[in-house]
Design a protein around this motif. Structure first.
Motif, PDB file in Angstrom:
ATOM      1  N   LEU A 139       0.854  -1.190   0.000  1.00  0.00           N
ATOM      2  CA  LEU A 139       0.000   0.000   0.000  1.00  0.00           C
ATOM      3  C   LEU A 139       0.885   1.234   0.000  1.00  0.00           C
ATOM      4  CD1 LEU A 139      -1.446   2.395   1.836  1.00  0.00           C
ATOM      5  CD2 LEU A 139      -2.857   1.196   0.180  1.00  0.00           C
ATOM      6  N   CYS A 140       0.730   2.092  -0.999  1.00  0.00           N
ATOM      7  CA  CYS A 140       1.463   3.351  -1.096  1.00  0.00           C
ATOM      8  C   CYS A 140       0.479   4.502  -0.920  1.00  0.00           C
ATOM      9  CB  CYS A 140       2.175   3.457  -2.442  1.00  0.00           C
ATOM     10  SG  CYS A 140       3.136   4.981  -2.642  1.00  0.00           S
ATOM     11  N   ALA A 141       0.753   5.378   0.028  1.00  0.00           N
ATOM     12  CA  ALA A 141      -0.179   6.451   0.359  1.00  0.00           C
ATOM     13  C   ALA A 141      -0.218   7.524  -0.727  1.00  0.00           C
ATOM     14  CB  ALA A 141       0.211   7.085   1.691  1.00  0.00           C
ATOM     15  N   LEU A 142      -1.439   7.934  -1.094  1.00  0.00           N
ATOM     16  CA  LEU A 142      -1.648   9.101  -1.943  1.00  0.00           C
ATOM     17  C   LEU A 142      -1.922  10.339  -1.107  1.00  0.00           C
ATOM     18  CD1 LEU A 142      -3.900   7.724  -4.837  1.00  0.00           C
ATOM     19  CD2 LEU A 142      -1.486   8.384  -4.976  1.00  0.00           C
ATOM     20  N   THR A 143      -2.596  10.141   0.012  1.00  0.00           N
ATOM     21  CA  THR A 143      -2.848  11.189   0.998  1.00  0.00           C
ATOM     22  C   THR A 143      -2.288  10.689   2.325  1.00  0.00           C
ATOM     23  OG1 THR A 143      -4.967  10.250   1.729  1.00  0.00           O
ATOM     24  CG2 THR A 143      -5.016  11.763  -0.159  1.00  0.00           C
ATOM     25  N   GLU A 144      -2.362  11.498   3.365  1.00  0.00           N
ATOM     26  CA  GLU A 144      -2.032  10.965   4.691  1.00  0.00           C
ATOM     27  C   GLU A 144      -2.898   9.729   4.932  1.00  0.00           C
ATOM     28  OE1 GLU A 144      -1.177  13.462   8.422  1.00  0.00           O
ATOM     29  OE2 GLU A 144      -3.190  12.660   8.800  1.00  0.00           O
ATOM     30  N   PHE A 145      -2.262   8.638   5.303  1.00  0.00           N
ATOM     31  CA  PHE A 145      -2.955   7.361   5.364  1.00  0.00           C
ATOM     32  C   PHE A 145      -2.718   6.717   6.731  1.00  0.00           C
ATOM     33  CE2 PHE A 145      -4.099   3.026   4.459  1.00  0.00           C
ATOM     34  CZ  PHE A 145      -5.068   3.113   3.462  1.00  0.00           C
ATOM     35  N   HIS A 146      -3.817   6.332   7.391  1.00  0.00           N
ATOM     36  CA  HIS A 146      -3.748   5.765   8.737  1.00  0.00           C
ATOM     37  C   HIS A 146      -4.045   4.272   8.689  1.00  0.00           C
ATOM     38  CE1 HIS A 146      -3.770   9.701  11.007  1.00  0.00           C
ATOM     39  NE2 HIS A 146      -4.071  10.089   9.769  1.00  0.00           N
ATOM     40  N   ALA A 147      -3.253   3.505   9.434  1.00  0.00           N
ATOM     41  CA  ALA A 147      -3.413   2.049   9.400  1.00  0.00           C
ATOM     42  C   ALA A 147      -2.953   1.427  10.711  1.00  0.00           C
ATOM     43  CB  ALA A 147      -2.607   1.457   8.246  1.00  0.00           C
ATOM     44  N   LEU A 148      -3.441   0.234  10.969  1.00  0.00           N
ATOM     45  CA  LEU A 148      -2.896  -0.664  11.980  1.00  0.00           C
ATOM     46  C   LEU A 148      -2.317  -1.853  11.218  1.00  0.00           C
ATOM     47  CD1 LEU A 148      -5.869  -0.680  14.521  1.00  0.00           C
ATOM     48  CD2 LEU A 148      -3.611   0.306  14.948  1.00  0.00           C
ATOM     49  N   ALA A 149      -1.059  -2.209  11.491  1.00  0.00           N
ATOM     50  CA  ALA A 149      -0.453  -3.286  10.700  1.00  0.00           C
ATOM     51  C   ALA A 149       0.665  -3.965  11.474  1.00  0.00           C
ATOM     52  CB  ALA A 149       0.094  -2.739   9.384  1.00  0.00           C
ATOM     53  N   GLY A 150       0.570  -5.266  11.611  1.00  0.00           N
ATOM     54  CA  GLY A 150       1.618  -6.051  12.245  1.00  0.00           C
ATOM     55  C   GLY A 150       1.612  -5.921  13.755  1.00  0.00           C
ATOM     56  N   PHE A 151       1.988  -6.984  14.429  1.00  0.00           N
ATOM     57  CA  PHE A 151       2.014  -6.952  15.889  1.00  0.00           C
ATOM     58  C   PHE A 151       3.166  -6.099  16.400  1.00  0.00           C
ATOM     59  CE2 PHE A 151      -0.408 -10.898  15.197  1.00  0.00           C
ATOM     60  CZ  PHE A 151      -1.482 -10.651  16.043  1.00  0.00           C
ATOM     61  N   ARG A 152       2.847  -5.220  17.331  1.00  0.00           N
ATOM     62  CA  ARG A 152       3.838  -4.385  18.008  1.00  0.00           C
ATOM     63  C   ARG A 152       4.707  -5.253  18.922  1.00  0.00           C
ATOM     64  NH1 ARG A 152       0.585  -2.082  20.861  1.00  0.00           N
ATOM     65  NH2 ARG A 152      -0.109  -0.351  19.548  1.00  0.00           N
ATOM     66  N   ASP A 153       5.913  -4.799  19.199  1.00  0.00           N
ATOM     67  CA  ASP A 153       6.774  -5.469  20.176  1.00  0.00           C
ATOM     68  C   ASP A 153       5.983  -5.656  21.472  1.00  0.00           C
ATOM     69  OD1 ASP A 153       8.633  -5.955  22.319  1.00  0.00           O
ATOM     70  OD2 ASP A 153      10.238  -5.162  21.058  1.00  0.00           O
ATOM     71  N   PRO A 154       5.860  -6.895  21.971  1.00  0.00           N
ATOM     72  CA  PRO A 154       5.024  -7.131  23.154  1.00  0.00           C
ATOM     73  C   PRO A 154       5.449  -6.311  24.370  1.00  0.00           C
ATOM     74  CG  PRO A 154       5.670  -9.206  22.153  1.00  0.00           C
ATOM     75  CD  PRO A 154       6.429  -8.129  21.446  1.00  0.00           C
ATOM     76  N   ALA A 155       6.747  -6.061  24.529  1.00  0.00           N
ATOM     77  CA  ALA A 155       7.195  -5.267  25.667  1.00  0.00           C
ATOM     78  C   ALA A 155       6.614  -3.857  25.588  1.00  0.00           C
ATOM     79  CB  ALA A 155       8.721  -5.211  25.702  1.00  0.00           C
ATOM     80  N   ARG A 156       6.567  -3.310  24.387  1.00  0.00           N
ATOM     81  CA  ARG A 156       5.983  -1.980  24.202  1.00  0.00           C
ATOM     82  C   ARG A 156       4.480  -2.023  24.417  1.00  0.00           C
ATOM     83  NH1 ARG A 156       6.801   3.239  24.894  1.00  0.00           N
ATOM     84  NH2 ARG A 156       6.059   4.563  23.173  1.00  0.00           N
TER      85      ARG A 156
END
Length: 409
Positions: A137-154
């Motif tokens: 996915l390449c943004a054309l405008t400011e683009f908001h997403a949730l993607a991939g698991f964050r580091d569990p410690a964080r």
């Protein structure tokens, strides 16, 4: 080289303005328009538009001359199937929480559902295609997403920053095993909670997020996202799952690659998406559509890391987004307002789809043929065509995308 006529997908999360404006139609559109498809997927194939105005499905064109249209190497590997699909995606509201299968998982799932006699257009069909669906996915405008698991410690830090008594046991579950297995345990627990438990847990979570936002805490953006999802999808376990994912804000030109098993949802914005030519989606929530939790758990990758954001490898006005996916490669060709109008060459020998999203461009082949594209226009370049040169036709901002098969083909 031939012009393309393309199909719009009217999903409820789409925009009533973005795609209509891109295509020069009346704004607002009567209904939300979510995706504009360029390619040869059987569900919504593009059509070749000939000089005399007649049209022919790109599927039929490929079937009639797979080697000439796709090239011998591509035809040998993928038969008559164009391996990539290009889209303009316009998200006015969040998409479903989802992941896509690997090639082996897709082939097995497709065969299983075929044997079970589930119609390919059925709402409960997970695998309408026997192929994988990596995507970029390449943004054309400011683009908001949730993607991939964050580091569990964080993630433990986030959960403790908004901790409530009801959330505490789950925080300790991940804190005691801050790795992929801990993520698997917590995600599985949340996604399979009985509805009464979700109804008891989510309101406390939302209250804690409201407090964190008011205090401008460290995780304000993540909390705002949870509040938005909680408002749109009350009582949905996907609201809990969103706490585990990387929260991204892409600027125009920035891109993310989503391999098989990556859990994600697009929240808001417009982008160009290139993907393997498949419509396989395993959903886990945040949608009224079919959700198959056991099947989702089979395909999920519980590895974790910050999502890599790329801007492509530079080649003059052209930037190339290369990935591990053999099915596709995306190029962005851009001339800023007032910038020198240098030409860009695209080599022949492989199938390409070219789309103009801003300004205008002339595409001219070395044998003298030429075609002008303006905003929203697109074209098909078969493998048999020679090299072409792109030259902007106005002094303003010009932005063009070209999709082809991966460099590793």
């Amino acid at each position: 080289m031939q012009r393309l006529k393309n199909r719009v997908r009217p999903y409820a999360w789409g925009s009533r303005t973005t795609i209509a404006a891109l295509l020069g139609r009346e704004v607002p559109a009567p209904h939300p328009e979510a995706e504009l498809w360029f390619g040869a997927h059987p569900g919504d194939p593009s059509s070749i538009v000939y000089d005399d105005g007649t049209e022919q499905s790109l599927l039929d064109v490929l079937a009639g001359d797979p080697v000439g249209q796709l090239g011998s190497a591509v035809a040998e590997r993928w038969g008559e199937r164009l391996p990539f699909l290009l889209k303009v995606l316009a998200a006015e509201e969040p998409l479903s929480l989802q992941a896509h299968p690997s090639a082996d998982q897709a082939a097995e799932g497709w065969a299983r559902e075929e044997k079970a006699g589930i119609p390919r257009e059925a709402g409960n069909r997970n695998y309408p295609d026997p192929t994988a669906k990596p995507e970029l996915l390449c943004a054309l405008t400011e683009f908001h997403a949730l993607a991939g698991f964050r580091d569990p410690a964080r993630t433990v830090e986030l959960l403790r920053a908004i901790e409530t008594p009801a959330l505490a046991p789950y925080v300790e579950l991940l804190a005691g095993e801050p790795d992929g297995e801990g993520l698997r345990a917590l995600f599985t627990t949340w996604i399979t909670l009985p509805q009464p438990a979700i109804d008891a847990l989510v309101p406390d979570l939302l209250d804690a997020c409201v407090t964190h936002v008011k205090e401008h805490g460290e995780f304000e953006l993540e909390c705002r996202t949870v509040l938005e999802l909680g408002e749109r999808y009350p009582g949905d376990s996907g609201v809990l799952a969103a706490l585990l994912l990387n929260r991204l804000v892409l600027e125009p030109g920035e891109a993310i690659f989503l391999p098989a098993g990556n859990l994600h949802t697009y929240l808001h914005g417009t982008g160009v998406e290139v993907l393997a030519n498949s419509d396989n989606v395993l959903r886990g929530g945040l949608t009224p559509k079919h959700v198959d939790v056991p099947e989702l758990l089979r395909v999920l990758d519980f590895g974790f890391a910050d999502m890599h954001v790329c801007t492509g490898e530079p080649a003059g006005p052209r930037r190339v987004y290369r990935t591990e996916a053999p099915e596709f490669e995306l190029s962005r060709i851009e001339w800023a307002d007032g910038e020198p109008r240098g030409e860009v060459k695209l080599e022949g020998g492989a199938p390409r789809i070219v789309v103009c999203v801003d300004g205008g461009v002339r595409v001219e082949s070395v044998d003298g043929r030429a075609l002008d594209l303006t905003r929203g226009g697109s074209m098909w370049l078969p493998a048999a065509d020679p090299d072409v040169v792109l030259t902007p036709t106005d002094d303003g901002h010009v932005r063009v995308f070209a999709a082809t098969v991966g460099s590793a083909r």
